[in-house]
Design an enzyme around this catalytic site. Sequence first.
Site, PDB file in Angstrom:
ATOM      1  N   ASP A 215      41.115  42.341  44.567  1.00 42.03           N
ATOM      2  CA  ASP A 215      41.647  43.634  44.372  1.00 42.03           C
ATOM      3  C   ASP A 215      41.973  44.350  45.587  1.00 42.03           C
ATOM      4  OD1 ASP A 215      42.564  45.739  41.906  1.00 42.03           O
ATOM      5  OD2 ASP A 215      41.021  46.837  43.469  1.00 42.03           O
ATOM      6  N   GLU A 263      32.693  26.119  50.445  1.00 44.26           N
ATOM      7  CA  GLU A 263      31.294  25.503  50.362  1.00 44.26           C
ATOM      8  C   GLU A 263      31.300  24.852  49.187  1.00 44.26           C
ATOM      9  OE1 GLU A 263      28.517  29.057  50.643  1.00 44.26           O
ATOM     10  OE2 GLU A 263      29.156  29.258  52.836  1.00 44.26           O
TER      11      GLU A 263
HETATM   12  C1  NOJ Z   1      44.516  47.431  41.661  1.00 45.76           C
HETATM   13  C2  NOJ Z   1      44.010  47.265  40.311  1.00 45.76           C
HETATM   14  O1  NOJ Z   1      44.930  46.406  39.528  1.00 45.76           O
HETATM   15  C3  NOJ Z   1      44.372  48.759  39.497  1.00 45.76           C
HETATM   16  O2  NOJ Z   1      44.140  48.454  38.089  1.00 45.76           O
HETATM   17  C4  NOJ Z   1      43.430  49.597  40.042  1.00 45.76           C
HETATM   18  O3  NOJ Z   1      43.373  50.881  39.480  1.00 45.76           O
HETATM   19  C5  NOJ Z   1      43.496  49.500  41.904  1.00 45.76           C
HETATM   20  N1  NOJ Z   1      43.630  48.415  42.109  1.00 45.76           N
HETATM   21  C6  NOJ Z   1      42.267  50.219  42.190  1.00 45.76           C
HETATM   22  O4  NOJ Z   1      40.920  49.103  42.112  1.00 45.76           O
END
Ligand code: NOJ
Length: 553
Positions: A215, A263
Site C-alpha cells: 500500500d 529468503e
Molecule cells: C490505498 C488503498 O487502496 C486505500 O483504500 C487506502 O485508503 C489508502 N491506500 C491508505 O491506506
Amino acid sequence: MSTPRTPASTPRTPDADWWRDAVVYQVYPRSFADADGDGLGDVEGITSRVPYLASLGVDAVWLSPFFPSPLADGGYDVADYRAVDPRLGTLDDFDAFLHAAHEHDLRVIVDIVPNHTSSAHPWFEAALAAAPGSPERARYVFRDGAGASGELPPSDWVSNFGGSAWTRVPDGQWYLHLFAPEQPDLDWSNPEVRSDFEETLRFWSDRGVDGFRVDVAHGLAKDLSTPYRPSNEHALPLDGSDPLYDRDEVHEIFEGWRRVLDEYDPPRAAVAEAWAPAPRRVLYARPTELGQAFNFDLLEAPFDAEVFRTIISRNTAAADESGASSTWVLSNHDVVRHATRYGLPEGTDTDAWLMTDGTEPALDRERGLRRARAATLLLLALPGSTYVYQGEELGLHEAPAIPHDELQDPKWDRTGHTVKGRDGCRVPIPWTPSGPSFGFGPVAPHLPQPEDFGASSVEAEDGDPGSTLTLYRAALAARARLQRGEELTWVDAETAPASASVVAFDRHDGWRCVMNFGTGPVPLPAGRVLLASGPLGDGELPGETTVWVAPVG
Ligand code: NOJ
C-alpha cells in the site's frame, strides 16, 4: 547462501514465476462472505467460497487488509500487522483459508500497509504517552508547529482525504498523516520501523503466503525539510523531487524487502501500489525490488481506442525494458466500478454523480456493462497479469445511493460531506437472488445493498450462457490455455477491420483480439471465433464488443 525458509503451507504446483501472467482476484474481506452472521464478511466466509474462486479460473487471491483495525479507513488503518481482526476470525482461520486456497492451486497475496499504522497501534499509543523527542515518537513524524506558539501546522501539506495532513496532540506537537488522522505516518528513516516490517513479511511468508500488495509504496520516503507543496492534485515530477511521494530513497527500502522475499523458495511476489508517472513507476517493479507495480492507466482512461492503444504500447514496452511484467486493472476497492464508469457520459465527475445518488447524469446500465465486458476481454488477452475486483465478474454496478448516515469512507466526514467516497464499490456482493443480504450472510450487511442486486447474484448468473459470470469463466479458461510469453503484435488496418475505433493485436500462434470501441459494426476478423464479449452479427463485430479469434484449422 542460506537455505530457503520452508513455509507451513505451499501451493500444489510450485512455480517461481507464477505472478508474471497471473489473474489475481481481489477480495475485500469485510464485504465478501459473512459466515458468523454479524453482518461483516470474515475469513471463514472467504474459505467457504474458495471452490467458487477456483471455479472462476483465477490464479491468485489478494486479500485487502483483514488485520485488527478500528476501521477508520476500511482496514487500511492497521493496529496489529501479525494478527487477524477478531471480528473476522483467528490466525487458525487464516491458516485454514490458506490451506484451502493452496489445495485448489490458488496463490494468496496479502496487503501490507507500511506508510502508516492505525492510531490504535501500540506504537502510536506509546508515542502519545511519551515526551517530544523520545524514541517512541521517532517511529512517527512528530514536529513542533509553526506560528508564534506552535499553533499552526508545521507545513501546508494536505491529507488525501481532505483537510490538513497534520494533527495536534495535547502537548502541542503535531504528527503527520497523509490519510486520516487515525492513520499516523511512520518514519521510514528509523531502522526500527524497517526491521519490524521485514519481520512482518517473514511472519506471513512463514505461514505460506505467496505474495504481498504494498500500500502507498511511493510514500515511504519523505523530505520533511520542504515546507511547501502545492496540493495533492499536481502531477509528480519526473526527477523524484516531490517532498512526499516517489522519492529516490524509497527504492533502497524495497531492495531490503526483496532480500527478505528471496529468503523463500519460491521467492515471494510483490506488487507496489505506486501512483508515480509511468517511467518512474516501473522502478518499483525492478527484479531487485518488488517485481510488479500496479498500472492504473486503463483504470483512469476514457473508453477510447486511441487512448487504450497508447497505454498498452507504453506499458508493454516499459515491462520489456524493466524485466517486470505488466499489470492491468479496471476496478478495485478505491474507484467507481468500471461497468458504471463506462455507462456515464464521457467526462462525468463521478464524485458529483455519487452526490446525486446516481441520478444525474443518467447511467446507461446496459451500455456500461456491454463496454465493461468488452474491455475485460481485451485486458485478458494482454501479456502480463490482470487484477480483477470482486463482483466485476458478475457485472456489478456501483451502489450510488447509500444513505448518508451509513457511509463509512473517511472522505465523507473529512470533506465536510461533499465527497461520499468509495463505499459504493465496497457493498457486499450478492450470492443468491434473494435473502436478507442476497446470500452474503444471514443478517443485514454492514453496507446496504441495492434492491436489484439479486439479479446479478452468483446463483442467478451461474450457468446462464449470456451472463457476465459465464463470460469470465469462459475467458479465464481460454486464457489459461492460450496465455504464454510477453509478445504482442499490433494488427494494422489492412488486416484488422479498418477503423480508428478498433484496437487489434495478435499474441502467439495467431491468437487475435479485436475490440470495437465504436458504436457501429465493423467486419468480423477472419478466423475461428473463440469467444466474444457480446452477440455477434452476421460477419460483423458489433459496436462496443470484443472478439478473440484463432486461425481456422
Ligand atoms: C490505498 C488503498 O487502496 C486505500 O483504500 C487506502 O485508503 C489508502 N491506500 C491508505 O491506506
